[in-house]
Design an enzyme around this catalytic site. Structure first.
Site, short mmCIF file in Angstrom:
data_model
loop_
_atom_site.label_atom_id
_atom_site.label_comp_id
_atom_site.label_asym_id
_atom_site.label_seq_id
_atom_site.Cartn_x
_atom_site.Cartn_y
_atom_site.Cartn_z
CD GLU A 98 5.41 11.68 17.87
OE1 GLU A 98 6.56 11.79 18.30
OE2 GLU A 98 5.16 11.56 16.65
CD1 TRP A 149 7.43 8.29 16.81
CD2 TRP A 149 9.48 7.49 16.39
NE1 TRP A 149 7.63 8.30 15.45
CE2 TRP A 149 8.87 7.82 15.16
CE3 TRP A 149 10.78 6.97 16.39
CZ2 TRP A 149 9.52 7.63 13.94
CZ3 TRP A 149 11.42 6.79 15.17
CH2 TRP A 149 10.79 7.12 13.96
CD1 TRP A 156 32.74 12.56 12.57
CD2 TRP A 156 31.07 14.00 12.11
NE1 TRP A 156 31.56 11.85 12.57
CE2 TRP A 156 30.52 12.69 12.28
CE3 TRP A 156 30.21 15.04 11.82
CZ2 TRP A 156 29.17 12.43 12.17
CZ3 TRP A 156 28.86 14.78 11.71
CH2 TRP A 156 28.34 13.49 11.88
CG ASN A 204 10.20 16.23 18.45
OD1 ASN A 204 11.23 15.65 18.73
ND2 ASN A 204 9.50 15.97 17.35
CD1 TRP A 216 26.59 11.06 14.97
CD2 TRP A 216 25.73 10.53 16.97
NE1 TRP A 216 26.87 9.73 15.22
CE2 TRP A 216 26.35 9.38 16.44
CE3 TRP A 216 25.12 10.44 18.21
CZ2 TRP A 216 26.38 8.15 17.11
CZ3 TRP A 216 25.14 9.22 18.89
CH2 TRP A 216 25.77 8.09 18.34
CD1 TRP A 219 20.79 13.63 20.58
CD2 TRP A 219 21.86 14.80 19.00
NE1 TRP A 219 20.80 14.95 20.97
CE2 TRP A 219 21.47 15.69 20.02
CE3 TRP A 219 22.55 15.31 17.89
CZ2 TRP A 219 21.74 17.06 19.96
CZ3 TRP A 219 22.82 16.68 17.84
CH2 TRP A 219 22.42 17.54 18.85
C1 LIG Z 1 17.94 15.45 18.92
C2 LIG Z 1 16.80 14.95 19.78
C3 LIG Z 1 17.04 14.53 21.08
C4 LIG Z 1 16.01 14.04 21.87
N1 LIG Z 1 16.28 13.65 23.16
C5 LIG Z 1 15.28 13.15 23.94
C6 LIG Z 1 15.53 12.74 25.28
O1 LIG Z 1 16.65 12.79 25.79
N2 LIG Z 1 14.47 12.28 26.01
C7 LIG Z 1 13.20 12.18 25.50
O2 LIG Z 1 12.29 11.75 26.21
N3 LIG Z 1 12.95 12.54 24.22
C8 LIG Z 1 13.94 13.02 23.43
N4 LIG Z 1 13.66 13.42 22.14
C9 LIG Z 1 12.31 13.15 21.58
C10 LIG Z 1 11.28 14.28 21.74
O3 LIG Z 1 11.83 15.50 21.37
C11 LIG Z 1 10.73 14.39 23.17
O4 LIG Z 1 10.34 13.13 23.65
C12 LIG Z 1 9.52 15.33 23.21
O5 LIG Z 1 9.86 16.59 22.71
C13 LIG Z 1 9.05 15.46 24.64
O6 LIG Z 1 7.97 16.36 24.73
P1 LIG Z 1 6.53 15.85 25.13
O7 LIG Z 1 6.61 15.00 26.35
O8 LIG Z 1 5.67 17.05 25.19
O9 LIG Z 1 6.17 14.92 23.90
P2 LIG Z 1 4.78 14.50 23.27
O10 LIG Z 1 4.75 15.01 21.88
O11 LIG Z 1 3.66 14.82 24.16
O12 LIG Z 1 4.93 12.91 23.14
C14 LIG Z 1 4.52 12.00 24.16
C15 LIG Z 1 5.68 11.14 24.59
O13 LIG Z 1 6.13 10.35 23.49
C16 LIG Z 1 7.55 10.15 23.58
N5 LIG Z 1 8.19 10.68 22.37
C17 LIG Z 1 7.75 11.69 21.58
N6 LIG Z 1 8.59 11.87 20.53
C18 LIG Z 1 9.58 10.96 20.68
C19 LIG Z 1 10.75 10.65 19.93
N7 LIG Z 1 11.06 11.26 18.78
N8 LIG Z 1 11.56 9.66 20.39
C20 LIG Z 1 11.26 8.97 21.52
N9 LIG Z 1 10.16 9.23 22.26
C21 LIG Z 1 9.34 10.21 21.86
C22 LIG Z 1 8.02 10.91 24.81
O14 LIG Z 1 8.12 10.00 25.88
C23 LIG Z 1 6.90 11.91 25.03
O15 LIG Z 1 6.78 12.34 26.36
C24 LIG Z 1 14.69 13.94 21.33
C25 LIG Z 1 14.46 14.37 20.03
C26 LIG Z 1 15.49 14.87 19.26
C27 LIG Z 1 15.21 15.31 17.85
#
Ligand SMILES: Cc1cc2nc3c(=O)[nH]c(=O)nc-3n(C[C@H](O)[C@H](O)[C@H](O)COP(=O)(O)OP(=O)(O)OC[C@H]3O[C@@H](n4cnc5c(N)ncnc54)[C@H](O)[C@@H]3O)c2cc1C
Length: 480
Positions: free
Chosen positions: A278, A281, A309, A344, A362, A385
């Site tokens: 993650e 990602w 759209w 997420n 989007w 997105w």
């Molecule tokens: C529509 C949409 C919009 C999003 N917008 C953002 C945003 O603006 N900022 C953001 O940080 N994340 C975003 N995410 C990704 C993800 O939802 C969040 O990073 C995550 O929910 C943060 O919670 P956590 O720190 O507990 O994640 P954890 O599950 O603990 O993951 C650890 C770290 O991995 C990174 N990470 C995890 N999933 C993703 C992902 N899919 N993409 C990129 N990095 C990821 C984050 O830095 C996160 O803190 C988005 C996802 C979706 C579907």
């Protein structure tokens, strides 16, 4: 003769530990000017949104305290970055500007202008890493091209030499007393109304980030792999907003997680690997943004610019306010509004609903998240997105449309997440919590629910919406 000071320009690394630019400046023995510039001019339409500003305020406050404890001072300036830097160089006779490389679409041009300023004024200019584990241009596939698909990208990262080990904070910071803005004068906090009252679980700043990381590794890493998809279970790290503002570095997270996985002697290997993936990602999002800087504004797959759209301002508003009549969607949108974050899994469900059920572009959802998420991040937000919309690199195919009822039943089976954020449905039995329109009149009555009055009727029928979205895709393919 006393040494001239060095300016350390703080950007998205609001911490003292694992801050290579700061460490290098402190090591010279020269006085260090810790400078933060609040610049809404350069980012233009991507200037920080409301919830990130709330975070920034508190993170800067914490940073100022940490710097003061080391004997230094945080100087705050507002305005266009190069002009603000030029003024500080002129006032202090600084010998150098040290900073961490930025990865926003406007960062490269800004850094070139800073370099030019330094050359013009005879000041040394040094740029350091610190925001990412891997610099985007260091990652190339076998043909020397940037990756467009996550899995080979992550394989490359896992096989690459380990990311840099974190550096400790400088022992002391010899400061320079300078005129500084008052943080309060920037009005980063909301006032009328103060929508941040529910943000109580956050502790922005370095101490809060380190505490959250330690708690996650001790209590939740073991269950992360299994439980991270269930919004009512606290299983994820909650580190995204800290990472965004740089209260913590990805290197600190990476190496601490690796150490925790090793310490568990095989018990957390799978869960730990899922967590590291993650974190990658985030790296992948910035890899894409670096090579395709239009990502926040335009589809990665250009043909999606012609998607048919719909214009649905009422639907967009119902979505924003958590009043769509689909409980899991409404719970997510209200969680976002109340806490500045959304799980997420639910981000995927709510985004899919806006894009595919309502056919709202989007970019509208991306903008709403930009304003309301404490972790609003230009790379992760844009890439995610586009992933949901099906127009991004390595995206979910457009025809994969989330069914909000089935998603709710699978990931919030007892309905407790919905009950928490949509209290007007709290007394509905779990059979109907994700589809109140199917509940018999007596069940609704006993639960105190009157559809259309205490809770909205569905603003759209999902099956109709699904067919309409697929027809749109067909039309797009026919014209492509
Ligand atoms: C529509 C949409 C919009 C999003 N917008 C953002 C945003 O603006 N900022 C953001 O940080 N994340 C975003 N995410 C990704 C993800 O939802 C969040 O990073 C995550 O929910 C943060 O919670 P956590 O720190 O507990 O994640 P954890 O599950 O603990 O993951 C650890 C770290 O991995 C990174 N990470 C995890 N999933 C993703 C992902 N899919 N993409 C990129 N990095 C990821 C984050 O830095 C996160 O803190 C988005 C996802 C979706 C579907």
């Amino acid at each position: 003769m006393s040494q001239k000071p060095i300016i350390v320009w703080f950007r998205q690394e609001l911490r003292l530990s694992d801050h290579p630019a700061l460490v290098a400046a402190a090591q010279t023995g020269a006085p260090v000017i810790c400078l933060y510039i609040h610049d809404d001019v350069t980012a233009q339409s991507w200037a920080q949104g409301g919830a990130s500003r709330w975070w920034l305020h508190h993170s800067l406050k914490a940073l100022a305290q940490s710097i003061a404890q080391k004997g230094g001072e945080l100087t705050l300036r507002q305005g266009e970055t190069v002009q603000a830097l030029e003024a500080v160089i002129a006032q202090t006779g600084a010998s150098a500007v040290y900073f961490t490389r930025g990865h926003n679409p406007w960062s490269a041009a800004l850094e070139t202008r800073v370099k030019t300023l330094c050359e013009k004024t005879g000041v040394d200019c040094r740029r350091f890493g610190g925001f990412l584990l891997f610099e985007p241009e260091d990652i190339r596939n076998g043909s020397g091209e940037p990756y467009k698909v996550y899995t080979p990208f992550s394989r490359f990262c896992f096989a690459a030499p380990a990311p840099r080990f974190p550096k400790p904070a400088p022992d002391s910071l010899k400061g320079v007393k300078l005129k500084s803005d008052k943080l309060e004068s920037w009005s980063l906090l909301p006032t009328k109304p103060d929508w941040s009252k529910g943000f109580t679980m956050w502790q922005p700043g370095e101490t809060g980030a380190q505490q959250r990381l330690a708690d996650f590794l001790d209590d939740r890493l073991a269950i992360y792999g299994e439980a991270r998809n269930f919004p009512n279970v606290e299983a994820t790290s909650g580190l995204s907003a800290h990472l965004h503002s740089g209260d913590i570095s990805p290197n600190q997270i990476w190496h601490a997680a690796k150490a925790a996985i090793a310490k568990a002697q095989g018990k957390h290997d799978k869960s730990g690997e899922t967590f590291l993936k993650e974190v990658l990602w985030r790296e992948f999002s910035y890899h894409l943004l670096h090579h395709w800087p239009h990502l926040p504004d335009r589809p990665f797959k250009p043909e999606y610019a012609d998607f048919p759209w719909a214009s649905d301002p009422k639907g967009l508003q119902a979505w924003q306010h958590g009043l769509t009549g689909y409980p899991i969607v409404d719970a997510g949108m209200r969680e976002l509004w109340q806490t500045g974050i959304m799980h997420n899994r639910v981000r995927m469900i709510t985004a899919s609903f806006l894009i595919k059920d309502l056919l709202v572009p989007w970019q509208e959802g991306e903008r709403w998240f930009w304003d309301t998420l404490v972790d609003a991040d230009i790379g992760a937000n844009a890439a995610s997105w586009q992933w949901v919309a099906g127009c991004g690199a390595d995206a979910a195919p457009y025809f994969r449309i989330f069914n909000p009822v089935l998603q709710g039943e699978k990931f919030d089976a007892d309905g407790d997440y919905v009950r928490r954020f949509v209290p007007e449905l709290a007394r509905l039995p779990k059979t109907f919590i994700h589809k109140p329109w199917e509940a018999p009149a007596l069940v609704l009555k006993e639960a105190g629910v009157t559809l259309g009055k205490t809770y909205p009727n569905r603003i759209i029928d999902h099956h109709f919406a699904r067919d309409r979205a697929l027809a749109g895709l067909k039309q797009l393919k026919a014209t492509a």
